[in-house]
Design an enzyme around this catalytic site. Structure first.
Site, mmCIF file in Angstrom:
data_model
loop_
_atom_site.group_PDB
_atom_site.id
_atom_site.type_symbol
_atom_site.label_atom_id
_atom_site.label_comp_id
_atom_site.label_asym_id
_atom_site.label_seq_id
_atom_site.Cartn_x
_atom_site.Cartn_y
_atom_site.Cartn_z
ATOM 1 N N HIS A 260 -7.624 58.698 68.861
ATOM 2 C CA HIS A 260 -7.328 57.425 69.517
ATOM 3 C C HIS A 260 -8.252 56.358 68.932
ATOM 4 O O HIS A 260 -9.470 56.464 69.026
ATOM 5 C CB HIS A 260 -7.546 57.555 71.021
ATOM 6 N N ASP A 262 -8.878 52.382 69.175
ATOM 7 C CA ASP A 262 -8.583 51.096 69.787
ATOM 8 C C ASP A 262 -8.450 50.042 68.693
ATOM 9 O O ASP A 262 -9.355 49.872 67.866
ATOM 10 C CB ASP A 262 -9.693 50.705 70.759
ATOM 11 N N ASP A 372 -4.198 55.416 77.147
ATOM 12 C CA ASP A 372 -5.407 54.730 77.621
ATOM 13 C C ASP A 372 -5.130 53.345 78.188
ATOM 14 O O ASP A 372 -5.976 52.472 78.129
ATOM 15 C CB ASP A 372 -6.414 54.618 76.462
ATOM 16 N N HIS A 577 -4.262 47.122 74.466
ATOM 17 C CA HIS A 577 -4.727 47.342 75.839
ATOM 18 C C HIS A 577 -6.218 47.088 76.070
ATOM 19 O O HIS A 577 -6.709 47.360 77.182
ATOM 20 C CB HIS A 577 -4.352 48.753 76.301
#
Length: 974
Positions: A260, A262, A372, A577
């Protein structure tokens, strides 16, 4: 066994085994101390610093100065390039040789002008393999380059991970040398580690845990770290244990590598590009060695970045996608926020993402992947289904602060009745490490035991990237079928969901939104980003419509498809997000605001023209009373405004109905202390409600600005604190059913929350909030813990509180946070967190909200249309005086909203129109158009034509049937 029986004390034997593999204790004589053999210094190490992130081609041309291990480099966000010259000793022939590199900055190894390995100490990647078994024909002398970012895996927070970055931090290389790597020691260490963890995780109640304890103790007895010839027997003993198999009924864990990343968070967008490069090239190296390894990877934007910056790496990714090991997932441009983007923005996330994946990899994603994000809209199931996606994976609801979500595998039913098969990995993580703890947690936490016997386990360092390691793969391989643990198989999302679907007969269904009971401050934090998002969504909507209509008024008009795609992709990127929620550092905020400003500069070029002054049927009257109160009236509404800007009265004239509660004031600004437990930009806690303080200090009392006619307005200024003020103009327009509050706030407070309240004369157990392509209801009471957890909720352009035949709506042009408790409607305006951005929301803010009392239901009272009017003001275009009025489209039902008009992707001469049912009703509506439509076809949200659904085009238009909240897209062929 091999030794005389002695008292087997669990604690002493367990600690004995732990110390035997410790990297802290007894490394002079334990097994861990033998992981590396001989070492050799580098021939030379040189470096150069740059404040920019540059290409390898540019970096390799620079002048490198000598440096040494222990030197410091910086400041934060700079880049240090190292030139590494090395020579492997001849005596290391036949041995595994690694470059050992430890630094507190993220690094990438370049060899032969290509990226070959990520090096991140926090991600347990500290060595680059030079040779698995050194042969004479391999190069013994070579030059490498190491690109080190002056930031860590999680940026450079000062004092804590989410603190604002320290701009002057220095970074260093703690180790840079050649070493002999002892693979047989690594193998044994993994055996020991997994057995020790089985002892710990299964506990004293499990027989299997004691079998592991006795086995690992005998392994210590047998193992002589200084004598590699003892290793085979030790490994064999471990193998005997691990090869004792499970029964057929055991739970199966589908292990998938994941990383993951970001797209921006505690680091800027540009650094994310390098995080992708470092992480994904390491994944490719693992795939070369482990043909069974499967890696899942989302976010088309990140693939696009890698394609641009690392074309060789992107070609390797394409190769392993074809082999079925590198699995693109998610189907969206980025992993967007699940609450705040508009419905059309969510459609475009999938449209851009799915088209990219199909173009570059020849496949569409079958699963939505959003592990997330801070909540999930009730319209997502319909949007997913419309984009060819029937499965959904996340885990974020495990973060709920109040209530435990009751399922891990279930069907999620959306607002319109669409369902998707949904899976929350029971390990409650998207960055497991392949440890026994992860597998046991996955088994024990499964809330659907008996209904679902398969679960996902996503392994690899995440958030800041990093991804899986060889050690993680070795751990999972060791316990793929070991009695006492769930079965483990390397798997793909498709395999997992296929098994879940096959056994889905007993699965439960969850209807409505997936509301995260945490991070509800993100509906308000970084107000400028949210304003930019709403305005750019509006702007792109209008540009697409104007361009589409221009195309059919003048067929030589060049539809700006490429420019619109570029602008949409920037908007979609900012909906990541941690960006649109405002939970990012100041550098990211600056980048996001620049992108919004760029959209305005590039897109707002339609032109303007004056209009003739037209007297209203009923002009606005403005009257100043003796006590300073101002009364405004427009034939629909009558309001009395106190000297401090509060509403003493708001009367709906046609019903002779007062809207403001007895003894209360509308438009009451209130301040709250806003100190969460930890997640500063993210969270507002329920206890903040106990600190309410009305804003009452008047700097400039109410005075008339516009005296009436087409518009009446008054203005006033309040002091919020010694640092902050509010100046507001209250506007009543002729024949307008709502009053607008045009607001400017000079905001300089710290850990405060500013809201505005309207206590209204309405009683209802539920309030209604607009969401994407529809609306839903939430309780106004706090009967249960599920109700209480919704003390702060999100909505889009409006919220409504209605009883039979009367209600009040609260509209806004850029806000998302609401609270309706009992009869008080509250709009959240500004927060002031200090981490991860110490300057969050400081400065001048402009926003408008409106209050609209109405009779009948909000649907019949045109609240939805009024909210559109507030957010989509009429845009004036130049035309000649003799221009004939022209209506391109109209819809016969007020319940149906024509949301989007655009040119179809890759199809000139074809328009896409998107409509949705907004009232929650089954309705038939006719779309009328002045355009020369020859054919109309139903298409999905990816604009794929349904050959089985032609729609008749008659002289009356195109007639369509809608179910409640249904989205319908049409292809109109001219």
């Amino acid at each position: 066994m091999y030794h005389l029986p002695v008292l087997k004390n669990r604690r002493t034997l367990l600690e004995r085994a732990e110390k035997f593999i410790s990297d802290i204790y007894f490394t002079d004589c334990n097994l861990r101390g033998r992981l590396y053999g001989d070492s050799c210094p580098l021939e030379s190490l040189a470096c150069f610093l740059t404040p920019k992130r540059i290409t390898f081609a540019e970096a390799s041309k620079q002048i490198f100065d000598p440096c040494k291990v222990g030197d410091t480099f910086g400041p934060t966000w700079w880049t240090c390039w190292f030139k590494v010259t090395l020579k492997i000793p001849e005596s290391w022939r036949g041995k595994a040789v690694h470059l050992l590199w430890e630094s507190d900055g993220e690094a990438m190894v370049w060899r032969d002008e290509q990226p070959v390995q990520g090096l991140t100490k926090e991600g347990e990647k500290t060595s680059y393999i030079l040779s698995e078994c050194l042969q004479d024909e391999e190069p013994h002398s070579l030059t490498l380059y190491v690109e080190m970012a002056c930031n860590g895996l999680f940026g450079a927070g000062q004092g804590s991970q989410i603190a604002p970055p320290d701009p002057n931090r220095k970074f260093s290389v703690q180790k840079a040398e050649l070493v002999v790597f002892n693979g047989d020691v690594r193998e044994l260490l993994t055996d020991f580690e997994m057995l020790v963890d089985i002892v710990k995780e299964l506990g004293e109640e499990e027989q299997r845990g004691y079998q592991a304890l006795f086995t690992v103790n005998e392994m210590v007895n047998l193992c002589d770290p200084s004598d590699p010839s003892s290793f085979a027997k030790v490994h064999s003993l471990a193998g005997t244990f691990f090869n004792q198999r499970n029964g057929e009924s055991q739970h199966t864990v589908h292990a998938m590598g994941h990383c993951h990343i970001d797209s921006a968070w505690l680091w800027p967008y540009e650094e994310t590009i390098r995080k992708c490069g470092r992480s994904w090239v390491t994944v490719i190296r693992l795939m070369e060695k482990n043909p069974e390894f499967v890696f899942t990877c989302s976010q088309a934007q990140q693939f696009q970045w890698v394609k641009s910056w690392y074309p060789g790496l992107f070609s390797s990714i394409q190769h392993y996608v074809k082999k079925g090991q590198f699995i693109p997932v998610g189907g969206t441009w980025v992993e967007m926020d699940g609450n705040l983007p508009s419905g059309e923005s969510m459609v475009r996330q999938f449209l851009e993402g799915q088209r990219f994946f199909n173009k570059e990899f020849g496949r569409y994603c079958k699963e939505f992947w959003l592990p997330d994000t801070f909540g999930y809209s009730a319209q997502l199931p319909q949007i997913m289904q419309g984009c060819g996606i029937s499965n959904f994976l996340t885990q974020k609801l495990s973060w709920n602060l109040v209530n435990t979500f009751p399922h891990n595998t279930f069907f999620w039913e959306g607002l319109d009745g669409s369902t998707v098969l949904t899976h929350f990995p029971p390990g409650n993580s998207y960055e497991m490490k392949g440890k026994v703890e992860d597998l046991v947690k996955t088994l024990k936490n499964n809330k659907d035991k008996g209904r679902a016997n398969h679960s996902a386990a996503l392994f690899g360092f995440g958030d800041g990237g990093g991804g899986p390691t060889q050690l993680m793969l070795d751990r999972l391989r060791l316990v793929q079928d070991t009695n006492g643990l769930p079965k483990v198989q390397m798997s793909t999302p498709d395999e997992l969901f296929t098994r879940l679907q096959a056994d889905s007969a007993l699965l439960c269904t969850w209807t409505g939104e997936l509301f995260l009971e945490l991070h509800n401050g993100t509906y308000t934090t970084q107000a400028q980003i949210k304003r930019g998002n709403r305005q750019c969504e509006t702007l792109l909507h209008d540009i697409e419509i104007a361009s589409s209509l221009a195309l059919y008024r003048n067929n030589t008009f060049p539809y700006p498809a490429e420019k619109l795609q570029e602008l949409w992709r920037l908007l979609l990127l900012n909906q990541f997000h941690d960006v649109i929620p405002g939970s990012c550092i100041e550098m990211v905020v600056e980048d996001a605001l620049k992108y919004y400003e760029g959209e305005f500069l590039q897109a707002s070029s339609i032109g303007v023209s004056p209009v003739k002054d037209t007297p209203p049927v009923t002009p606005v009257s403005v009257t100043v009373q003796a006590d300073g109160t101002v009364v405004m009236e427009n034939g629909l509404l009558k309001t009395a405004i106190n000297r401090e800007g509060t509403l003493a009265s708001l009367c709906l004239i046609s019903a002779n109905r007062e809207s403001i509660s007895d003894g209360c004031l509308g438009n009451q600004f209130v301040m709250f202390d806003d100190v969460p437990l930890y997640w500063d930009a993210w969270d507002v806690m329920d206890y903040h409600l106990q600190t309410r303080k009305p804003v009452a200090e008047v700097v400039q009392p109410v005075h008339v600005v516009s005296p009436g006619g087409l518009r009446g307005s008054v203005s006033f200024t309040l002091r919020i604190s010694d640092k902050s003020t509010i100046t507001q103009e209250i506007i009543m327009d002729a024949m307008c059913p709502y009053i607008k509050f045009s607001t400017e706030v000079q905001w300089a407070d710290s850990h405060k929350f500013l809201k505005v309240e309207f206590p209204v004369r309405v009683r209802s157990p539920n309030a209604t909030y607009e969401i994407q392509f529809g609306h839903l209801q939430r309780p106004t009471h706090r009967n249960t813990s599920w109700d209480w957890a919704k003390f702060e909720v999100w909505g889009h352009k409006w919220a409504d509180l209605s009883e039979h035949n009367f209600g009040v709506s609260l509209l806004n042009d850029c806000k998302y946070g609401y609270s309706v408790h009992k009869n008080t409607m509250t709009l959240s305006l500004l927060r002031a967190p200090k981490a991860p951005d110490a300057t969050a929301d400081m400065g001048i803010h402009h926003f408008t909200y409106a209050i609209m009392p109405h009779t009948r239901s909000f649907q019949e009272a045109s609240v939805i249309q009024c909210a559109y009017n507030l957010n989509f003001p009429l845009r004036l275009i130049q035309c000649s005086p003799d221009t004939v009025p022209w209506s391109a489209f109209s819809v016969t039902s007020q319940a149906v909203v024509l949301e989007t008009i655009k040119q179809a992707e890759d199809r000139g001469g074809v328009l896409v129109v998107r409509l949705y049912e907004s009232h929650g009703s089954s309705v038939t509506a006719t779309l009328r158009t002045a355009l020369p439509v020859r054919e109309a076809w139903v298409c999905d949200l990816l604009e794929k034509q349904d050959p089985n659904q032609p729609v008749p085009v008659t002289s009356e238009g195109i007639t369509l049937d809608f179910n409640p909240f249904q989205i319908v897209s049409l292809l109109l062929i001219m």
